[in-house]
Design a protein around this motif. Structure first.
Motif, PDB file in Angstrom:
ATOM      1  N   PHE A 202       0.743  -1.362   0.202  1.00 34.14           N
ATOM      2  CA  PHE A 202      -0.096   0.097  -0.020  1.00 34.14           C
ATOM      3  C   PHE A 202       0.944   1.098   0.098  1.00 34.14           C
ATOM      4  O   PHE A 202       0.621   2.175  -0.910  1.00 34.14           O
ATOM      5  CB  PHE A 202      -0.942  -0.104   1.390  1.00 34.14           C
ATOM      6  N   TYR A 203       1.862   1.109   0.894  1.00 34.27           N
ATOM      7  CA  TYR A 203       2.758   2.388   1.079  1.00 34.27           C
ATOM      8  C   TYR A 203       3.657   2.447  -0.298  1.00 34.27           C
ATOM      9  O   TYR A 203       3.813   3.736  -0.822  1.00 34.27           O
ATOM     10  CB  TYR A 203       3.558   2.395   2.212  1.00 34.27           C
ATOM     11  N   GLY A 204       4.223   1.324  -0.742  1.00 32.82           N
ATOM     12  CA  GLY A 204       4.913   1.410  -1.725  1.00 32.82           C
ATOM     13  C   GLY A 204       4.074   1.984  -2.925  1.00 32.82           C
ATOM     14  O   GLY A 204       4.647   2.789  -3.792  1.00 32.82           O
ATOM     15  N   GLY A 205       3.059   1.292  -3.285  1.00 35.61           N
ATOM     16  CA  GLY A 205       2.126   1.783  -4.276  1.00 35.61           C
ATOM     17  C   GLY A 205       1.740   3.222  -4.051  1.00 35.61           C
ATOM     18  O   GLY A 205       1.829   3.649  -5.285  1.00 35.61           O
ATOM     19  N   ALA A 206       1.607   3.855  -3.185  1.00 33.91           N
ATOM     20  CA  ALA A 206       1.216   5.232  -2.984  1.00 33.91           C
ATOM     21  C   ALA A 206       2.457   6.195  -3.460  1.00 33.91           C
ATOM     22  O   ALA A 206       2.271   7.115  -4.215  1.00 33.91           O
ATOM     23  CB  ALA A 206       0.761   5.410  -1.666  1.00 33.91           C
ATOM     24  N   LEU A 207       3.757   5.465  -2.828  1.00 35.10           N
ATOM     25  CA  LEU A 207       4.802   6.340  -3.013  1.00 35.10           C
ATOM     26  C   LEU A 207       5.183   6.477  -4.529  1.00 35.10           C
ATOM     27  O   LEU A 207       5.475   7.226  -5.345  1.00 35.10           O
ATOM     28  CB  LEU A 207       5.981   5.590  -2.400  1.00 35.10           C
ATOM     29  N   LEU A 208       5.001   5.031  -5.384  1.00 32.16           N
ATOM     30  CA  LEU A 208       5.343   5.100  -6.928  1.00 32.16           C
ATOM     31  C   LEU A 208       4.335   5.686  -7.526  1.00 32.16           C
ATOM     32  O   LEU A 208       4.785   6.364  -8.634  1.00 32.16           O
ATOM     33  CB  LEU A 208       5.317   3.640  -7.008  1.00 32.16           C
ATOM     34  N   SER A 209       2.882   5.930  -7.232  1.00 30.47           N
ATOM     35  CA  SER A 209       1.880   6.489  -7.956  1.00 30.47           C
ATOM     36  C   SER A 209       2.353   7.886  -7.937  1.00 30.47           C
ATOM     37  O   SER A 209       1.729   8.729  -8.660  1.00 30.47           O
ATOM     38  CB  SER A 209       0.661   6.179  -7.895  1.00 30.47           C
ATOM     39  N   GLY A 210       2.626   8.253  -6.846  1.00 29.98           N
ATOM     40  CA  GLY A 210       2.943   9.732  -6.556  1.00 29.98           C
ATOM     41  C   GLY A 210       4.200  10.431  -7.433  1.00 29.98           C
ATOM     42  O   GLY A 210       4.138  11.241  -8.352  1.00 29.98           O
ATOM     43  N   ILE A 211       5.251   9.397  -7.544  1.00 31.09           N
ATOM     44  CA  ILE A 211       6.249   9.838  -8.306  1.00 31.09           C
ATOM     45  C   ILE A 211       6.006   9.869  -9.663  1.00 31.09           C
ATOM     46  O   ILE A 211       6.225  10.505 -10.493  1.00 31.09           O
ATOM     47  CB  ILE A 211       7.496   8.821  -8.227  1.00 31.09           C
ATOM     48  N   ALA A 212       5.095   8.521 -10.139  1.00 30.37           N
ATOM     49  CA  ALA A 212       4.652   8.411 -11.504  1.00 30.37           C
ATOM     50  C   ALA A 212       3.795   9.777 -11.867  1.00 30.37           C
ATOM     51  O   ALA A 212       3.981  10.180 -13.267  1.00 30.37           O
ATOM     52  CB  ALA A 212       3.763   7.246 -11.708  1.00 30.37           C
ATOM     53  N   PHE A 213       3.124  10.221 -11.038  1.00 28.37           N
ATOM     54  CA  PHE A 213       2.276  11.367 -11.437  1.00 28.37           C
ATOM     55  C   PHE A 213       2.854  12.670 -11.607  1.00 28.37           C
ATOM     56  O   PHE A 213       2.638  13.410 -12.569  1.00 28.37           O
ATOM     57  CB  PHE A 213       1.252  11.564 -10.157  1.00 28.37           C
ATOM     58  N   ALA A 214       4.083  12.654 -10.805  1.00 33.54           N
ATOM     59  CA  ALA A 214       4.932  14.011 -11.069  1.00 33.54           C
ATOM     60  C   ALA A 214       5.577  14.106 -12.434  1.00 33.54           C
ATOM     61  O   ALA A 214       5.740  14.859 -13.241  1.00 33.54           O
ATOM     62  CB  ALA A 214       5.964  13.924  -9.878  1.00 33.54           C
ATOM     63  N   TYR A 215       6.043  12.577 -12.648  1.00 39.76           N
ATOM     64  CA  TYR A 215       6.875  12.446 -14.104  1.00 39.76           C
ATOM     65  C   TYR A 215       5.795  12.515 -15.149  1.00 39.76           C
ATOM     66  O   TYR A 215       6.201  13.361 -15.900  1.00 39.76           O
ATOM     67  CB  TYR A 215       7.278  11.170 -13.639  1.00 39.76           C
ATOM     68  N   ALA A 216       4.580  12.091 -14.928  1.00 40.15           N
ATOM     69  CA  ALA A 216       3.662  12.375 -16.107  1.00 40.15           C
ATOM     70  C   ALA A 216       3.360  13.923 -16.432  1.00 40.15           C
ATOM     71  O   ALA A 216       3.382  14.261 -17.558  1.00 40.15           O
ATOM     72  CB  ALA A 216       2.329  11.668 -15.730  1.00 40.15           C
TER      73      ALA A 216
END
Ligand code: UDP
Ligand code: MG
Length: 339
Positions: free
Chosen positions: A251-265
């Motif tokens: 859950f935390y890993g997923g949240a962190l990665l989606s955050g990063i992915a969103f910023a990158y997008a």
């Protein structure tokens, strides 16, 4: 070895409630151990006689394919105060111990390996600990030099991980060799789960416990039944049985990665606006693709572990199946010294 390390100090001791002449049950899981049983009986028998208590052995023949059952039957016919539980196949030591606990009549119970790696000479000290008010007296292996370096270091890692993730404290290097008061046995019998990771269950039920350090000798005869693959699976059973932390990590890993992915997008979209479309990007695409598919597979696998545990618990199958019980002449509860 008379140095008792008290793992915890408790204010309430309950020794006053305890029977003066308790019946002692010695639980011994055996799997293909014909060779070592005579040594075990000789050494343990001497010690048990010295304690002056009434005692019974509870042997669990865990589907042995050698002469184990014959040897024990013969001993019982010759008057050994023992009960022999024959399981219908090899269910593993954890299930065998559960069977033993189910069928022990003692006010105190001691679980011991048959290969004399759990020195019977500690039994009197365990009983002293019980008389002093402890409900659990567990052997603590201070010297594991009879185990390989690899086994010791992986064991150390496992205990560290387990105690970090699970909400219970399992003393590192405590084995199954321990004395349990009837109260603890009854508590264990109430636990309904099929996944019998006993070291975890022992810790989970709690009760005032005392540690008894000892040096673990090498196996007296016969062969050990563990290999690294079995130990690895045992560790997974232990962890998944006592903590859901691995699920939460995603859950935390997923949240962190989606955050990063969103910023990158966001960055990519803005870049198109300012500098136009650029075609190269194969490497970064490939890397993210592989990285995320890896993570997804891993997390699905982890969920699968828990689903499979749910599946096993939901089936409600018994932990073991008894094929037969051979009852020797065992002393009745708190009666004379019939041994
Ligand atoms: N044992 C058992 N069922 C099994 C494997 C082992 O009842 O499937 C018993 C074995 O006979 C012995 C104890 O569990 O009394 C410990 O086994 P082992 O010596 O192989 O384990 P280790 O000392 O390496 O932990
Ligand atoms: Mg052993």
């Amino acid at each position: 070895m008379s140095t008792h390390i008290e793992s915890k100090i408790y204010l309430t001791r309950r020794s006053e409630k305890r029977p003066e002449t308790p019946l002692l049950s010695v639980i011994v899981p055996v799997y293909n151990e014909a060779e070592v049983i005579p040594h075990f009986l000789k050494e343990t028998g001497e010690i048990l006689e010295q304690t002056g208590l009434d005692y019974e052995y509870v042997f669990i023949d865990d589907g042995s394919r050698d002469a184990t059952a014959d040897v024990l039957e013969q001993q019982i016919a010759e008057g050994l105060p023992a009960r022999l539980l024959g399981l219908s196949r090899n269910f593993g030591k954890e299930a065998a111990m559960s069977a033993g606990l189910d069928h022990a009549h003692g006010d105190i119970v001691i679980i011991v390996d048959v290969d004399l790696q759990d020195p019977p000479s500690l039994i009197p000290q365990m009983i002293d600990g019980w008389r002093a008010g402890y409900d659990v007296v567990y052997g603590l292996r201070v010297d594991r030099s009879s185990d390989t370096l690899m086994k010791r270091s992986t064991a150390r890692m496992f205990y560290r991980l387990f105690n970090k993730l699970a909400n219970i404290e399992m003393p590192p290097n405590a084995g199954d060799f321990r004395l349990l008061d009837r109260a603890v046995v009854d508590a264990l019998l109430q636990l309904p789960e099929r996944n019998r990771f006993m070291k975890g269950l022992f810790a989970w039920v709690g009760f005032p416990a005392m540690a008894l350090p000892y040096e673990r000798p090498a196996r007296r005869a016969g062969n050990g039944k563990w290999n690294y693959w079995k130990l690895w699976n045992f560790a997974i059973d232990g962890l998944t049985g006592f903590t859901t932390m691995p699920l939460r990590i995603w859950f935390y890993g997923g949240a962190l990665l989606s955050g990063i992915a969103f910023a990158y997008a966001l960055y990519l979209v803005l870049r198109v606006f300012f500098t136009g479309i650029d075609v190269p990007g194969y490497t970064s695409l490939m890397v993210t693709l592989l990285f995320f598919s890896g993570i997804q597979l891993l997390s699905i696998g982890m969920i699968g572990e828990y689903v499979s545990r749910l599946f096993n618990e939901a089936k409600q199958r018994p932990v073991y199946l008894l094929q037969d019980v051979i009852e020797g002449k065992v002393p009745g509860k708190n009666t004379g010294t019939e041994t």
